[in-house]
Design an enzyme around this catalytic site. Structure first.
Site, PDB file in Angstrom:
ATOM      1  N   HIS A   1     -44.266 -61.592   0.521  1.00  0.00           N
ATOM      2  CA  HIS A   1     -44.473 -62.265  -0.770  1.00  0.00           C
ATOM      3  C   HIS A   1     -45.602 -63.277  -0.644  1.00  0.00           C
ATOM      4  O   HIS A   1     -45.691 -64.008   0.331  1.00  0.00           O
ATOM      5  CB  HIS A   1     -43.180 -62.991  -1.173  1.00  0.00           C
ATOM      6  CG  HIS A   1     -43.221 -63.528  -2.573  1.00  0.00           C
ATOM      7  ND1 HIS A   1     -42.817 -62.787  -3.660  1.00  0.00           N
ATOM      8  CD2 HIS A   1     -43.617 -64.718  -3.067  1.00  0.00           C
ATOM      9  CE1 HIS A   1     -42.983 -63.497  -4.759  1.00  0.00           C
ATOM     10  NE2 HIS A   1     -43.464 -64.685  -4.433  1.00  0.00           N
TER      11      HIS A   1
ATOM     12  N   ASP B   1     -33.765 -67.993 -12.176  1.00  0.00           N
ATOM     13  CA  ASP B   1     -35.171 -68.261 -11.846  1.00  0.00           C
ATOM     14  C   ASP B   1     -36.069 -67.906 -13.028  1.00  0.00           C
ATOM     15  O   ASP B   1     -37.009 -68.645 -13.340  1.00  0.00           O
ATOM     16  CB  ASP B   1     -35.594 -67.478 -10.599  1.00  0.00           C
ATOM     17  CG  ASP B   1     -37.082 -67.672 -10.313  1.00  0.00           C
ATOM     18  OD1 ASP B   1     -37.492 -68.832 -10.104  1.00  0.00           O
ATOM     19  OD2 ASP B   1     -37.831 -66.683 -10.346  1.00  0.00           O
TER      20      ASP B   1
ATOM     21  N   ARG C   1     -40.448 -74.347 -16.463  1.00  0.00           N
ATOM     22  CA  ARG C   1     -41.385 -75.091 -15.595  1.00  0.00           C
ATOM     23  C   ARG C   1     -42.820 -74.903 -16.063  1.00  0.00           C
ATOM     24  O   ARG C   1     -43.632 -75.831 -16.019  1.00  0.00           O
ATOM     25  CB  ARG C   1     -41.248 -74.605 -14.135  1.00  0.00           C
ATOM     26  CG  ARG C   1     -39.982 -75.101 -13.459  1.00  0.00           C
ATOM     27  CD  ARG C   1     -39.734 -74.342 -12.159  1.00  0.00           C
ATOM     28  NE  ARG C   1     -40.804 -74.498 -11.194  1.00  0.00           N
ATOM     29  CZ  ARG C   1     -41.072 -73.601 -10.225  1.00  0.00           C
ATOM     30  NH1 ARG C   1     -40.362 -72.495 -10.117  1.00  0.00           N
ATOM     31  NH2 ARG C   1     -42.043 -73.821  -9.381  1.00  0.00           N
TER      32      ARG C   1
ATOM     33  N   SER D   1     -37.473 -70.755  -5.889  1.00  0.00           N
ATOM     34  CA  SER D   1     -37.840 -69.663  -6.796  1.00  0.00           C
ATOM     35  C   SER D   1     -38.218 -68.417  -5.987  1.00  0.00           C
ATOM     36  O   SER D   1     -37.718 -67.315  -6.239  1.00  0.00           O
ATOM     37  CB  SER D   1     -39.010 -70.127  -7.677  1.00  0.00           C
ATOM     38  OG  SER D   1     -39.629 -69.053  -8.317  1.00  0.00           O
TER      39      SER D   1
ATOM     40  N   LYS E   1     -35.634 -64.858  -5.104  1.00  0.00           N
ATOM     41  CA  LYS E   1     -36.019 -63.487  -5.485  1.00  0.00           C
ATOM     42  C   LYS E   1     -36.010 -62.564  -4.261  1.00  0.00           C
ATOM     43  O   LYS E   1     -35.584 -61.421  -4.333  1.00  0.00           O
ATOM     44  CB  LYS E   1     -37.415 -63.487  -6.119  1.00  0.00           C
ATOM     45  CG  LYS E   1     -37.403 -64.058  -7.528  1.00  0.00           C
ATOM     46  CD  LYS E   1     -38.693 -63.776  -8.257  1.00  0.00           C
ATOM     47  CE  LYS E   1     -39.810 -64.693  -7.855  1.00  0.00           C
ATOM     48  NZ  LYS E   1     -39.949 -65.920  -8.622  1.00  0.00           N
TER      49      LYS E   1
HETATM   50  N1  URA Z   1     -44.174 -67.861  -7.264  1.00  0.00           N
HETATM   51  C1  URA Z   1     -42.872 -67.824  -7.643  1.00  0.00           C
HETATM   52  O1  URA Z   1     -42.262 -66.756  -7.640  1.00  0.00           O
HETATM   53  N2  URA Z   1     -42.279 -68.973  -8.004  1.00  0.00           N
HETATM   54  C2  URA Z   1     -42.903 -70.151  -8.012  1.00  0.00           C
HETATM   55  O2  URA Z   1     -42.303 -71.158  -8.338  1.00  0.00           O
HETATM   56  C3  URA Z   1     -44.269 -70.186  -7.629  1.00  0.00           C
HETATM   57  C4  URA Z   1     -44.878 -69.015  -7.249  1.00  0.00           C
END
Ligand code: URA
Length: 433
Positions: free
Chosen positions: A82, A161, A168, A183, A187
């Site tokens: 990621h 999220d 946000r 966050s 995931k």
């Molecule tokens: N990528 C994400 O998935 N979440 C964030 O808060 C920032 C970047």
């Protein structure tokens, strides 16, 4: 428990208990906590932060807000990757087939682009016929057969999220280390990975502008993974300019194919190989980074990674012939060159500004449901450290819509030209294990 008391607690700098964090996340997900209280809570976290125990609990509360993927039917160690978000970031298009080619199962869920950042799913959809939706069964079967599947997020993963990120985005609270860490990690954990390699971007175009902040974010994410017995490695890489030369969708696929052909910009190739090497070590294919890096360089050179890319595109219905003939990818009707008016050296290329310029050409979307022009984008002709003369081409803008002087003006603001050659930017700053 009352939300107002919890907002006050964080506002005054105290730490939450696990029960308090669960109360906030569950309440916001089911709608009993309204946006205005959640906004105040997010701002309190933005200023007061959270310690590692709170951040871990926040992550788990978000994981538990929805489904968790069951990937137990996939053979081997599933290593996910990621990026914290970059411009021109086509790394997954290269790293996925590269590690799959040596036997690491890649079962990846990716996102779409929003605002100035692109998304792997949009890039893949620029290939004719490619479909990004697979049933859970088909997804597992494809990974077992071809070692790689990349799909768009399905099911009800981390709904907390999704809701919090949207809030946000409009309350100026994205840029908070505990909020970013929870966050991203929620995931990845909900996606069912056995190991995670994180590409933490650092620089003017990244959420983390300094190495100290990038290290802090990297450390907390590694700690969260460790706490859950998921091997997690964070690599801090540069985002002081876009990655590689192409920013868009089809043109990024074209650049990815170039790298899979053993070519491409050296710095970008190094980032891809570094991420892939840590993924293959985590996946148990190689014993150490140096061995992995050397072996994977060979796999890029000998065509095996490109073959795996073709196999993957074909498996998901896409026109695999693009790998041999990238001219088959969508091409824009209009092209305009942006030329330098100055002599000197490129000091900086503001990645975010390039991303915005690409979005306005049609390569991205301002709101989540807007259509994309897959052929739109920007090709950089100069990178940081390059010498330029007046009239030299800095970049080429591509679009199916009319490219107007305003588009060029927006892009030209990204280029900073000065009299001295700047020091070289490292491609990889640090690795946190
Ligand atoms: N990528 C994400 O998935 N979440 C964030 O808060 C920032 C970047």
């Amino acid at each position: 428990m009352r939300m107002v008391d919890l907002i006050q607690k964080k506002r005054d700098g105290y730490c939450f208990t696990n029960e308090e964090i669960d109360f906030i996340i569950n309440g916001f997900t089911c709608g009993s906590i309204p946006d205005y209280q959640m906004s105040a809570f997010l701002m309190a976290v933005y200023f007061q932060g959270m310690d590692s125990l709170e951040t871990t609990q926040l992550t788990m509360a978000m994981v538990n807000s929805g489904d968790i993927m069951d990937l137990s039917g996939i053979h081997g160690v599933k290593v996910d990757k990621h990026s914290t978000g970059g411009v021109g970031d086509k790394t997954s298009l290269i790293v996925g087939p590269l590690v799959a080619a040596v036997g690491v199962p890649v079962a990846k869920m990716s996102g779409r682009g929003l605002g100035h950042t692109g998304g792997t799913i949009d890039k893949l959809e620029s290939i004719e016929g490619f479909h990004v939706k697979l049933s859970q069964e088909a997804f597992v079967e494809q990974v077992n057969k071809h070692k790689i599947a990349i799909v768009s997020q399905t099911g009800n993963l981390t709904p907390a999220d999704k809701k919090i990120y949207a809030l946000r985005d409009v309350t100026a609270t994205v840029n908070s280390i505990p909020l970013i860490a929870s966050s991203i990690m929620s995931k990845k954990i909900a996606s069912g990975a056995d190991a995670i390699v994180l590409d933490v971007k650092m620089g003017s175009g990244a959420f983390m502008k300094t190495l100290a902040d990038a290290r802090e974010l990297a450390k907390i994410m590694v700690q969260i993974g460790k706490g859950l017995k998921i091997k997690t490695i964070a690599i801090i890489t540069d985002m002081n300019q876009p990655l590689g030369y192409e920013v868009g969708n089809a043109n990024e696929v074209k650049e990815a194919i170039e790298v899979l052909n053993g070519k491409g910009e050296a710095g970008f190739v190094k980032v891809c190989l570094t991420i892939a090497a840590y993924m293959t070590v985590a996946g148990g294919i190689y014993t150490d980074f140096i061995q992995a890096y050397a072996a994977l360089s060979g796999v890029l050179q000998n065509g095996e990674a490109l073959d795996k890319f073709k196999e993957f595109i074909d498996a998901q219905g896409g026109r695999a012939a693009v790998a041999d003939n990238p001219e088959l990818l969508p091409r824009a009707r209009n092209h305009v060159e942006l030329k330098s008016t100055l002599a000197g050296y490129i000091q900086n290329i503001a990645a975010e500004q390039v991303g915005i310029a690409a979005m306005l050409l049609g390569a991205g979307r301002k709101t989540i449901n807007e259509p994309i022009d897959y052929a739109a984008g920007i090709t950089l002709k100069k990178k940081v450290g390059d010498e330029v003369q007046p009239d030299d081409v800095l970049a080429v803008l591509h679009s199916n819509q009319t490219i107007n002087p305003e588009n060029c003006q927006i892009l030209s603001k990204a280029f900073v030209i000065g009299p001295q050659r700047p020091g070289e930017l490292p491609d990889v700053y640090d690795v946190i294990e």
